[in-house]
Design a protein around this motif. Structure first.
Motif, PDB file in Angstrom:
ATOM      1  N   PHE A 190       3.919 -10.921  -0.816  1.00 45.57           N
ATOM      2  CA  PHE A 190       3.140 -11.211  -1.989  1.00 45.57           C
ATOM      3  C   PHE A 190       1.653 -11.752  -1.508  1.00 45.57           C
ATOM      4  O   PHE A 190       1.790 -12.757  -1.419  1.00 45.57           O
ATOM      5  CB  PHE A 190       3.896 -11.978  -2.853  1.00 45.57           C
ATOM      6  N   SER A 191       0.801 -10.869  -1.342  1.00 43.69           N
ATOM      7  CA  SER A 191      -0.548 -11.214  -0.735  1.00 43.69           C
ATOM      8  C   SER A 191      -1.395 -10.142  -1.824  1.00 43.69           C
ATOM      9  O   SER A 191      -1.477  -9.424  -2.419  1.00 43.69           O
ATOM     10  CB  SER A 191      -0.670 -10.566   0.813  1.00 43.69           C
ATOM     11  N   PHE A 251       5.862  -2.831 -22.468  1.00 44.14           N
ATOM     12  CA  PHE A 251       7.214  -3.165 -21.853  1.00 44.14           C
ATOM     13  C   PHE A 251       7.528  -2.252 -20.634  1.00 44.14           C
ATOM     14  O   PHE A 251       7.574  -1.088 -20.983  1.00 44.14           O
ATOM     15  CB  PHE A 251       8.354  -3.359 -22.941  1.00 44.14           C
ATOM     16  N   ARG A 252       7.696  -3.225 -19.569  1.00 39.92           N
ATOM     17  CA  ARG A 252       8.050  -2.041 -18.296  1.00 39.92           C
ATOM     18  C   ARG A 252       9.617  -2.362 -18.183  1.00 39.92           C
ATOM     19  O   ARG A 252      10.143  -1.517 -17.055  1.00 39.92           O
ATOM     20  CB  ARG A 252       7.307  -2.576 -17.449  1.00 39.92           C
ATOM     21  N   GLY A 253      10.419  -3.123 -18.514  1.00 37.62           N
ATOM     22  CA  GLY A 253      11.776  -3.408 -18.102  1.00 37.62           C
ATOM     23  C   GLY A 253      11.781  -3.721 -16.739  1.00 37.62           C
ATOM     24  O   GLY A 253      10.904  -4.592 -16.315  1.00 37.62           O
ATOM     25  N   GLY A 254      12.666  -3.238 -16.059  1.00 42.60           N
ATOM     26  CA  GLY A 254      12.969  -3.878 -14.816  1.00 42.60           C
ATOM     27  C   GLY A 254      11.826  -3.062 -13.793  1.00 42.60           C
ATOM     28  O   GLY A 254      11.838  -1.813 -14.195  1.00 42.60           O
ATOM     29  N   LYS A 257      10.398  -4.176  -6.362  1.00 40.99           N
ATOM     30  CA  LYS A 257       9.565  -5.366  -5.644  1.00 40.99           C
ATOM     31  C   LYS A 257       8.183  -4.806  -5.504  1.00 40.99           C
ATOM     32  O   LYS A 257       7.193  -5.604  -5.856  1.00 40.99           O
ATOM     33  CB  LYS A 257      10.108  -5.602  -4.406  1.00 40.99           C
ATOM     34  N   SER A 258       7.910  -3.652  -5.119  1.00 42.37           N
ATOM     35  CA  SER A 258       6.614  -3.097  -4.654  1.00 42.37           C
ATOM     36  C   SER A 258       5.917  -2.818  -6.023  1.00 42.37           C
ATOM     37  O   SER A 258       4.549  -2.887  -5.866  1.00 42.37           O
ATOM     38  CB  SER A 258       6.569  -1.627  -4.008  1.00 42.37           C
ATOM     39  N   GLU A 259       6.484  -2.475  -7.014  1.00 42.08           N
ATOM     40  CA  GLU A 259       5.764  -2.167  -8.186  1.00 42.08           C
ATOM     41  C   GLU A 259       5.288  -3.686  -8.726  1.00 42.08           C
ATOM     42  O   GLU A 259       4.109  -3.716  -9.293  1.00 42.08           O
ATOM     43  CB  GLU A 259       6.482  -1.443  -9.358  1.00 42.08           C
ATOM     44  N   LEU A 260       6.354  -4.674  -8.753  1.00 47.76           N
ATOM     45  CA  LEU A 260       5.915  -5.857  -9.002  1.00 47.76           C
ATOM     46  C   LEU A 260       4.624  -6.398  -8.336  1.00 47.76           C
ATOM     47  O   LEU A 260       3.628  -7.118  -9.185  1.00 47.76           O
ATOM     48  CB  LEU A 260       7.001  -6.812  -8.795  1.00 47.76           C
ATOM     49  N   HIS A 266      -3.285  -6.872  -9.567  1.00 47.16           N
ATOM     50  CA  HIS A 266      -4.195  -6.341 -10.474  1.00 47.16           C
ATOM     51  C   HIS A 266      -4.470  -7.126 -11.886  1.00 47.16           C
ATOM     52  O   HIS A 266      -5.291  -6.674 -12.618  1.00 47.16           O
ATOM     53  CB  HIS A 266      -4.104  -4.820 -10.455  1.00 47.16           C
ATOM     54  N   ALA A 267      -3.529  -7.901 -12.038  1.00 46.04           N
ATOM     55  CA  ALA A 267      -3.631  -8.765 -13.333  1.00 46.04           C
ATOM     56  C   ALA A 267      -4.627  -9.740 -13.311  1.00 46.04           C
ATOM     57  O   ALA A 267      -4.921 -10.274 -12.209  1.00 46.04           O
ATOM     58  CB  ALA A 267      -2.140  -9.384 -13.502  1.00 46.04           C
TER      59      ALA A 267
END
Length: 389
Positions: A190-191, A251-254, A257-260, A266-267
């Motif tokens: 997470f970077s 809503f994206r659901g689950g 890890k890469s998508e998260l 970008h948030a």
């Protein structure tokens, strides 16, 4: 000095925050076996090729699927595991019953406490886990659990809490002092993004859609804002939240890890309106260079530094959250500076502090154990569980 250690954990069904702690503990003590009440079948990836001892509860019908329904017999399950002896220390990781593992009087136990059992001490926030028809009985049982839980807490040699808030809870419920070692966060993965953020700003909510996580507060706040909110997570409130959300809330659901990681990167900010024990998603977002808007309670007080890597709201209201969302849009906290504040949560830091805590406990216990005498000699060549006769 190599130590003979046994690691214990409540159950190993899903890979979540507490299981990450167990994974790091097993890396710290590579020869340590794991004791747990119920394990997934097949086992979680980090437990493959590991010696795992499960309680007799593993053989109960659908135990690995409905393990929470077996809470009333968890104390018996841990007793039936037998007594651990012939080791230097037991390190238990617990948010339920693992601290009740039976340990020989000559063996000290360090408990890494994620929280005193929420089922017992905060039943209202957890009652959604029980079928509606059983909640009244479950609430009565949890009252008895509180007495049992406090009694078993006195058998632990040393407590370590995952946050200052949990340390306070340990003192309140158990009457025990606890040092604080924050859980590990994969700050290498997470970077921050190497490019620029996407053009259209959005805010992010990540967490289970259950009552105490307060996703409803985030959805309500963004009903009056011109910004997008992306909701990641699932839970029993999902249908209700989707029905009440305005078009700017998706809503994206689950997600993977890469998508998260990409969503974090970008948030504009992560919104975290819950009073959480620690809140690993806050640490992950900050590691990605994204600031956090959180309630000024719980684990957030250990993670969020106002004006440096986020903002804190004093009261859990939609108007307070909406105000800070506007502040976040107008602010420009450098991603590299936000991310640098996450290095204190690196796995290497966690392992270094835990190793020191275990050594300190062993040394203190051997100098003046109140129950029994310290075992003499060097580290044993094996571990042993003595079953009840």
């Amino acid at each position: 000095m190599a130590r003979a250690v046994v690691v214990a954990h409540d159950w190993t069904i899903k890979y979540a925050g507490s299981e990450r702690v167990v994974e790091q503990l097993l890396e710290l003590y590579p020869d340590a076996p794991l004791i747990t009440s119920v394990a997934a079948d097949p086992p979680l990836p980090f437990l493959q090729n590991r010696q795992v001892r499960k309680s007799p509860l593993q053989r109960a019908p659908r135990a690995s699927k409905n393990y929470e329904y077996y809470l009333p017999v968890m104390p018996l399950a841990w007793r039936m595991v037998g007594q651990v002896s012939e080791v230097d220390a037991v390190v238990s990781s617990s948010h339920a019953c693992a601290h009740a593992i039976r340990v020989h009087p000559h063996v000290p136990q360090l408990n890494y406490c994620h929280t005193p059992m929420r089922y017992a001490w905060d039943f209202e926030s957890e009652k959604h886990r029980f079928p509606v028809g059983s909640r009244s009985l479950a609430k009565q049982l949890m009252r008895a659990f509180r007495r049992w839980d406090r009694r078993k807490a006195q058998t632990v040699t040393k407590y370590v809490a995952n946050s200052s808030a949990v340390a306070t809870r340990i003192e309140k419920f158990y009457g025990r002092a606890a040092s604080v070692i924050h859980p590990p966060v994969d700050v290498d993965y997470f970077s921050p993004t190497t490019g620029s953020k996407i053009h259209e700003p959005y805010f992010l909510y990540v967490g289970r859609l259950v009552s105490y996580k307060r996703a409803d507060l985030a959805v309500e706040a963004f009903a009056d804002l011109p910004y997008r909110l992306v909701v990641v997570g699932e839970g029993h409130l999902s249908a209700r939240l989707r029905a009440t959300a305005t078009p700017n809330v998706s809503f994206r659901g689950g997600v993977s890890k890469s998508e998260l990681r990409e969503l974090y990167r970008h948030a504009t900010a992560l919104v975290f309106p819950a009073d959480e024990d620690f809140g690993i998603t806050m640490a992950e977002a900050i590691a990605c260079g994204t600031p956090v808007i959180s309630l000024a309670r719980g684990g957030a007080l250990d993670i969020v530094e106002p004006g440096q890597n986020g903002w804190l709201m004093e009261r859990p209201t939609s108007s307070a959250l909406a105000h800070l969302a506007r502040v976040a849009v107008e602010s420009s906290l450098p991603a590299t500076e936000v991310s640098s504040s996450s290095q204190r949560f690196a796995p290497a830091v966690f392992k270094e502090k835990m190793a020191a805590a275990v050594e300190e406990m062993i040394a203190g216990y051997r100098r003046g154990a109140s129950i029994g005498a310290p075992r003499s000699g060097g580290p044993p060549a094996r571990w042993e569980v003595q079953a009840d006769a």
